[in-house]
Design a protein around this motif. Structure first.
Motif, PDB file in Angstrom:
ATOM      1  N   THR A   1       0.858  -1.177   0.000  1.00  0.00           N
ATOM      2  CA  THR A   1       0.000   0.000   0.000  1.00  0.00           C
ATOM      3  C   THR A   1       0.896   1.230   0.000  1.00  0.00           C
ATOM      4  O   THR A   1       1.667   1.444   0.933  1.00  0.00           O
TER       5      THR A   1
ATOM      6  N   ILE B   1      -4.038  21.347  -0.999  1.00  0.00           N
ATOM      7  CA  ILE B   1      -4.367  22.014  -2.253  1.00  0.00           C
ATOM      8  C   ILE B   1      -3.714  23.372  -2.397  1.00  0.00           C
ATOM      9  O   ILE B   1      -3.664  23.921  -3.478  1.00  0.00           O
TER      10      ILE B   1
ATOM     11  N   TYR C   1       0.385  20.939  -6.068  1.00  0.00           N
ATOM     12  CA  TYR C   1      -0.708  20.011  -5.748  1.00  0.00           C
ATOM     13  C   TYR C   1      -1.171  19.225  -6.971  1.00  0.00           C
ATOM     14  O   TYR C   1      -1.470  18.043  -6.896  1.00  0.00           O
TER      15      TYR C   1
ATOM     16  N   GLN D   1      -2.759   9.486  -9.092  1.00  0.00           N
ATOM     17  CA  GLN D   1      -3.680   8.919 -10.066  1.00  0.00           C
ATOM     18  C   GLN D   1      -2.964   7.993 -11.037  1.00  0.00           C
ATOM     19  O   GLN D   1      -3.423   6.896 -11.334  1.00  0.00           O
TER      20      GLN D   1
ATOM     21  N   GLU E   1      -3.292   6.094  -3.254  1.00  0.00           N
ATOM     22  CA  GLU E   1      -4.076   7.130  -2.591  1.00  0.00           C
ATOM     23  C   GLU E   1      -3.276   8.411  -2.429  1.00  0.00           C
ATOM     24  O   GLU E   1      -2.090   8.380  -2.126  1.00  0.00           O
TER      25      GLU E   1
ATOM     26  N   VAL F   1      -2.946  11.362   0.045  1.00  0.00           N
ATOM     27  CA  VAL F   1      -3.375  11.622   1.426  1.00  0.00           C
ATOM     28  C   VAL F   1      -2.740  12.906   1.953  1.00  0.00           C
ATOM     29  O   VAL F   1      -1.723  13.365   1.447  1.00  0.00           O
TER      30      VAL F   1
ATOM     31  N   ASP G   1      -4.948  12.149   7.291  1.00  0.00           N
ATOM     32  CA  ASP G   1      -5.471  10.848   6.867  1.00  0.00           C
ATOM     33  C   ASP G   1      -4.668   9.695   7.483  1.00  0.00           C
ATOM     34  O   ASP G   1      -5.088   8.547   7.417  1.00  0.00           O
TER      35      ASP G   1
ATOM     36  N   PHE H   1      -2.180   7.955  10.646  1.00  0.00           N
ATOM     37  CA  PHE H   1      -1.811   7.965  12.057  1.00  0.00           C
ATOM     38  C   PHE H   1      -0.903   6.771  12.333  1.00  0.00           C
ATOM     39  O   PHE H   1      -0.829   5.844  11.530  1.00  0.00           O
TER      40      PHE H   1
ATOM     41  N   MET I   1      -3.754   4.376   7.452  1.00  0.00           N
ATOM     42  CA  MET I   1      -4.605   5.455   6.968  1.00  0.00           C
ATOM     43  C   MET I   1      -6.047   5.182   7.394  1.00  0.00           C
ATOM     44  O   MET I   1      -6.454   4.044   7.583  1.00  0.00           O
ATOM     45  N   ARG I   2      -6.778   6.279   7.564  1.00  0.00           N
ATOM     46  CA  ARG I   2      -8.164   6.161   8.014  1.00  0.00           C
ATOM     47  C   ARG I   2      -9.062   5.978   6.796  1.00  0.00           C
ATOM     48  O   ARG I   2      -9.101   6.832   5.922  1.00  0.00           O
ATOM     49  N   THR I   3      -9.753   4.857   6.759  1.00  0.00           N
ATOM     50  CA  THR I   3     -10.679   4.638   5.656  1.00  0.00           C
ATOM     51  C   THR I   3     -12.050   4.339   6.231  1.00  0.00           C
ATOM     52  O   THR I   3     -12.194   4.145   7.439  1.00  0.00           O
ATOM     53  N   ILE I   4     -13.042   4.280   5.357  1.00  0.00           N
ATOM     54  CA  ILE I   4     -14.386   4.005   5.853  1.00  0.00           C
ATOM     55  C   ILE I   4     -14.509   2.559   6.333  1.00  0.00           C
ATOM     56  O   ILE I   4     -15.490   2.195   6.954  1.00  0.00           O
ATOM     57  N   ASN I   5     -13.519   1.737   6.036  1.00  0.00           N
ATOM     58  CA  ASN I   5     -13.510   0.375   6.557  1.00  0.00           C
ATOM     59  C   ASN I   5     -12.712   0.261   7.850  1.00  0.00           C
ATOM     60  O   ASN I   5     -12.394  -0.832   8.287  1.00  0.00           O
TER      61      ASN I   5
ATOM     62  N   ARG J   1      -9.003   1.138   9.861  1.00  0.00           N
ATOM     63  CA  ARG J   1      -7.635   1.507   9.499  1.00  0.00           C
ATOM     64  C   ARG J   1      -7.049   0.543   8.465  1.00  0.00           C
ATOM     65  O   ARG J   1      -7.401  -0.631   8.414  1.00  0.00           O
ATOM     66  N   ALA J   2      -6.131   1.067   7.651  1.00  0.00           N
ATOM     67  CA  ALA J   2      -5.465   0.226   6.660  1.00  0.00           C
ATOM     68  C   ALA J   2      -3.974   0.546   6.715  1.00  0.00           C
ATOM     69  O   ALA J   2      -3.580   1.711   6.683  1.00  0.00           O
TER      70      ALA J   2
END
Lengths: 496, 327
Positions: A237, A245, A250, A258, A263, A265, A269, A271, A280-284, A286-287
């Motif tokens: 990862t 930005i 940026y 891309q 990702e 970040v 994002d 920790f 990284m903080r994801t909607i699932n 930590r990853a």
């Protein structure tokens, strides 16, 4: 191909008349002083001669449109906040023969190898100082030496994974290295996009020429970053860490993320967990993050270790890195070699670490900390370029021949006060390249920034980013100060 | 892999775009309504200020609400961070930082809209200019939704777009009911009576619901029925029940949805079980307060579950309470 004269012998207004083209005493990349095309440039010179005003305008507009559509921008600060601007692009390519480039490529690899060994040595035994090759005094006053990095052994022993070295050509045609950017060098996205624009605008030229492709960069970058992963067995990862930005680069951060399919970040994002790994903080939830391509200055990377007020960094990230739980490119502390005083010692480093003679030359450099040099500099301020040791972007420098008496006096004072922080170099004339200015072709000064990747293997971009000073006579190519860019073609000349 | 911060930006992007559209429609409708009302009617623009929920702020700097100052407040006053220009700026900023995720065309439309709104903002001060401005804004917002729906993968990111849109709609509908219905219900100026029906129609219009109401409700526009429609209809896109249903569907496609799902189900029950006839006569205010709190609760659960990136044990992840919502 259209002719320049019609049958009655009346001259038709053509956009480009090479006869009047003269680059003065500067070396021109495409045209010889006698007005002939240089090796490799013949076809393009001939091709441009065949274009009418209308054709030229069309190509130019097509290029501008392509840049807008592709969203190639850089950010400019203004009162209303960050605004995206399109970076000026010149449609006439800069050409270098593959033969010359092979030597340059080797020279850059040699240089970056020595620089990496130097950085590793400084954070380890400091043999080069003990052996009396590099003065301890320079290190003591280095603003980019990070004591916190002493003793750390990054993966593969490499510190500067991505290096952007600036090359310039003087009036005699010699290519010099002007500086090595080892912190967060930018510009590679423009190199890649410029090529895409050119393919849209001049597809016919790509048929005539054998131009080395540049688009493998993102893949090479990804592979290099992947080689730093602490968990080599898994698909790594990787993230690109951006200051956000409002950073002028940026666009490039998001572009590279891309292109590599990783990702993008910002510090918030990420920790560091209790296990000293980076997540990284994801909607699932930590990853785990394996490799960070950081585009944040190292002083802002970890508020626990460096600048405690930094909002851009990740608390504990240095801890994770030191333990080998995450790869960081470029390594924090790599900037120690990105110093114009250290620069002066690169040829010595090459001899010391590699036992080789430098392939690429340094610009002769006077170190103001050295008494003899300082005397010479102060006596010749009107002939020299004076630069602070640790600035980038062309800030804080003085071009002697162009400076007022008052400015020269101010710089003399600055040098006396803080000699370690200043160097001086003879004023190079910087080569020129034909550039489209208001429908005419005029010579404009250029430089070149190739990018060198160092991981398991080393890779040098085919060419690099050619930056051009669009103002007549100007030697300043920085995007923040009226510079633009060109596509750079490394062309095979034999056989075709 | 979806970063929490990206999910949050996407959610708020959708909310802001929806907010702009809603505000534009509300202004447009009030504008039309005022043209129909008797000169001495007390209706005016004050209710619109109340709908924003920050009337206090407005009256700090204005003695009274008149057409001009309300228009400024709703369209371009930075003191109102939900004003149309601010909302557009927020939406744009959220999109800008997650541009790679969205189809390029969406960015272009939003950018155009933002530029248009900045250039033409003063045209809203005249009634004529106002109409064109608002109509253009509404159309552009629909264009954005359409482009998203037609050209973006309907993946987890898209669920956050839908979620944002539906939560914002539910929120807006509840505010409109609160302010407008409150004024319209009994105990009123006798003089206004003849205009009641056009006012109720305008409530529906504010939510683009008049035509659909006529098709599905089959009775003339009447307070109780309008309320029932806006609260409990399951097909109308701005009816609160429908919005909650949509949000619930989004959640089903997202991980770790237990806590937000629970908040959503609570809100849904509140709406579904409401006895509209009773509310209308007794405690509309209290009911809307409860509803607003429920929406705030949903938002808070979404935030702590998805946007703050807190850790959740994998065990919880696999025990999604799917039945919960239908219980």
């Amino acid at each position: 191909m259209a002719s320049c004269r019609n049958d009655n012998g009346v001259s038709i207004a053509m956009a480009i008349t090479w006869k009047e083209y003269s680059s003065g005493e500067s070396f021109d990349e495409l045209i010889t002083p006698g007005g002939r095309a240089r090796t490799g440039a013949g076809k393009i010179v001939q091709y441009l001669r065949g274009l009418s005003d209308e054709d030229l305008r069309e190509r130019r507009e097509a290029a501008e449109l392509a840049m807008h559509v592709m969203g190639i921008t850089f950010t400019v600060y203004s009162e209303e906040g960050g605004i995206d601007r399109v970076w000026p692009f010149d449609i006439i390519p800069r050409i270098i023969t593959a033969r010359e480039w092979r030597t340059t490529d080797e020279g850059l690899q040699q240089r970056v190898q020595a620089l990496n060994m130097f950085i590793a040595d400084l954070y380890d035994e400091q043999r080069i100082i003990k052996d009396g090759v590099f003065p301890a005094g320079i290190l003591e006053h280095s603003v980019n030496f990070r004591e916190q990095c002493i003793g750390i052994k990054p993966a593969l022993g490499i510190w500067a994974h991505i290096c952007g070295s600036d090359l310039v050509r003087d009036r005699d045609g010699t290519m010099y290295v002007l500086e090595d950017n080892l912190r967060v060098p930018s510009g590679v996205s423009y190199m890649l996009e410029n090529r895409l624009v050119m393919k849209r605008v001049f597809p016919e030229l790509f048929e005539d020429y054998s131009i080395l492709p540049v688009d493998g960069y993102s893949t090479r970058l990804f592979d290099m970053l992947a080689s730093l992963s602490p968990r080599p067995a898994d698909y790594p990862t990787i993230v690109v860490l951006t200051p956000g930005i409002y950073n002028s680069a940026y666009f490039e951060h998001s572009y590279l993320a891309q292109q590599m399919g990783v990702e993008l970040v910002s510090g918030s994002d990420l920790f560091v967990g209790d296990d000293d790994c980076v997540y990284m903080r994801t909607i699932n939830g930590r990853a785990r993050v394996d490799v960070i391509y950081r585009r944040v200055d190292d002083l802002f990377m970890d508020p626990e270790v460096f600048n405690p007020d930094s909002m851009l960094g990740v608390p504990g990230i240095m801890r994770a890195w030191r333990k080998g739980n995450v790869g960081i490119a470029n390594a924090p502390g790599a900037g120690v070699a990105d110093d114009k005083v250290v620069y002066a010692y690169v040829p010595e480093m090459i001899r010391y670490y590699l036992d080789q003679e430098p392939i690429l030359q340094n610009v002769p450099t006077y170190l103001c900390m050295n008494e003899e040099h300082r005397k010479y500099v102060l006596a010749n301020l009107d002939k020299l370029v004076v630069k602070p040791a640790n600035e980038s972007g062309g800030y804080g420098m003085m071009v002697g021949p162009a400076a007022s008496k008052k400015t020269r006096k101010e710089f003399a004072e600055l040098i006396r006060k803080d000699p370690r922080n200043y160097i001086a170099q003879p004023t190079l004339s910087l080569s020129t390249s034909p550039t489209l200015c208001d429908g005419h072709v005029e010579p404009r000064h250029i430089d070149l920034r190739p990018f060198i990747l160092s991981g398991e293997n080393r890779h040098v971009t085919r060419g690099g980013l050619t930056r051009v000073a669009l103002k007549k006579g100007s030697l300043v190519v920085n995007s923040s100060q009226g510079g633009g860019s060109k596509d750079t073609w490394i062309v095979e000349t034999g056989g075709r | 892999m979806l970063l929490s911060s990206v999910a949050e930006r996407v959610y708020w992007f959708a909310r802001y775009v929806e907010r702009v559209e809603n505000t534009a429609r509300m202004i447009l409708v009030n504008n039309n309504l005022l043209l129909d009302m008797p000169r001495n009617s007390t209706l005016g623009w004050a209710p619109i200020v109340s709908i924003t929920g920050i009337a206090d702020k407005f009256y700090e700097t204005h003695k009274e609400a008149n057409e001009r100052n309300v228009m400024r407040f709703l369209v371009m006053d930075a003191a109102n961070q939900s004003c149309m220009l601010c909302s557009l700026a927020h939406a744009r900023e959220n999109l800008r930082t997650s541009r790679a995720i969205f189809p390029r065309a969406v960015w272009e439309t939003l950018n155009d809209l933002y530029a248009y709104a900045r250039e033409n903002k003063s045209s809203v001060l005249t009634r004529r200019g106002r109409y064109h401005f608002m109509q253009h804004v509404i159309d552009s917002c629909h264009l954005i939704s359409g482009k998203l729906s037609a050209s973006m993968s309907h993946d987890q990111i898209y669920e956050f777009v839908r979620m944002g849109r539906n939560i914002e709609r539910a929120d807006m509908t509840s505010r409109v009911i609160d302010v407008r219905a409150e004024n319209l219900l009994p105990k009123h100026d006798e003089e206004l009576k003849p205009f009641d029906d056009i006012q109720w129609k305008s409530v529906l219009d504010s939510l683009a619901g008049y035509q659909m109401y006529r098709r599905y409700v089959h009775v003339r526009v009447r307070g109780t029925e309008v309320l029932r429609y806006l609260l409990q209809d399951i097909y109308f896109p701005r009816a609160i029940h429908h919005c909650f249903n949509q949000a619930e569907q989004c959640l089903r496609n997202l991980p770790m949805n237990e806590a937000p799902q629970y908040a959503l189900v609570k809100a849904q029950r509140l709406v579904r079980n409401a006895k509209v006839e009773n509310i209308v006569h007794a405690n509309l205010n209290e009911f809307i307060n409860q509803l607003q709190l429920a929406i705030i609760d949903i938002n808070a659960e979404l935030t702590s579950t998805y946007f703050e990136g807190k850790e959740v044990s994998p065990a919880l992840y696999y025990s999604l309470p799917r039945e919960l919502a239908t219980a």
